[in-house]
Scaffold this active site. Sequence first.
Site, PDB file in Angstrom:
ATOM      1  N   GLU A  44      34.627  49.038  61.950  1.00 28.98           N
ATOM      2  CA  GLU A  44      33.538  49.482  61.093  1.00 28.98           C
ATOM      3  C   GLU A  44      33.307  50.967  61.372  1.00 28.98           C
ATOM      4  OE1 GLU A  44      30.071  47.175  61.876  1.00 28.98           O
ATOM      5  OE2 GLU A  44      31.018  45.273  61.358  1.00 28.98           O
ATOM      6  N   ASP A  55      19.042  50.375  63.127  1.00 30.95           N
ATOM      7  CA  ASP A  55      19.756  50.776  64.336  1.00 30.95           C
ATOM      8  C   ASP A  55      18.820  51.213  65.449  1.00 30.95           C
ATOM      9  OD1 ASP A  55      22.567  50.499  63.526  1.00 30.95           O
ATOM     10  OD2 ASP A  55      22.017  51.951  61.996  1.00 30.95           O
ATOM     11  N   TYR A 170      28.349  38.722  58.386  1.00 25.33           N
ATOM     12  CA  TYR A 170      27.908  39.368  59.618  1.00 25.33           C
ATOM     13  C   TYR A 170      26.585  38.730  60.038  1.00 25.33           C
ATOM     14  CZ  TYR A 170      26.993  43.443  62.717  1.00 25.33           C
ATOM     15  OH  TYR A 170      26.750  44.266  63.787  1.00 25.33           O
TER      16      TYR A 170
END
Length: 261
Positions: A44, A55, A170
């Site tokens: 990725e 994040d 995911y």
Amino acid sequence: MTRLESAFAKGPALVTFITGGDPTPEATPAVLDALVEGGADVIELGMPFTDPMADGPAIQNANLRALGAGTKTADIFHIATRFREKHPNVPLVLMGYANPMTTRGSEWFAAECKKAGVDGVICVDIPPEEDAELGPALRAVGVSLIRLATPTTDAARLLAVLEGSSGFLYYVSVAGITGMQQAAQASIEEAVAKLKAKATIPVAVGFGVRTPEQAAAIAKVADGVVVGSALVDLVAQHGANAAGPVRDLTRALADAVHSAR
């Protein structure tokens, strides 16, 4: 069989993440090469963005370093093109946020992905309800739209997440940001079992996976293990000289994941 399908067909796959342009666009290709040399099955490549809301500090700071070095979307596609020329069989996924992916139009972005040899796209902040913003354009050129499931994704929601998804699912194993904590193994096993009962695509688990031991445990139940912040930390520590340390950690992680095959 697509590159992503081939990668997961071998057994549990190691999926690695770095931020494109960190520490500079010129340094990123060597780090990508190190991931391949270390045995990563899927890579990725993060598209730097000013507000990476999903994040934690490690990847937030990587985004700031990349943007500070002048990294543009054009640089990311240049890096991807070079990667594809050098590594024709390793899947490459772009991961990021809607703004850089849609600001010129989804058809433009999808065409650039196709031209650069990108296999899939993870867009953190476009939910299934807004699939029209990006999904049709990607599917039209054969690029996988890879969606996220979380601990709060119930059975009804999962069906919406899976609709139009391809490549892999995911699973975000914690209800939080990247790199800060890891879910208990028992909760991961329970969640993966539920996801695999409904999904017809591989399920990869990420968020908070930092060590080979953690990766090995998850690989026993999931189709893939995603590691990002631990690798991004090495880039932060070593800068333009990060390739060696990244290769070493990737090799240890790959050996752990592949031992579950």
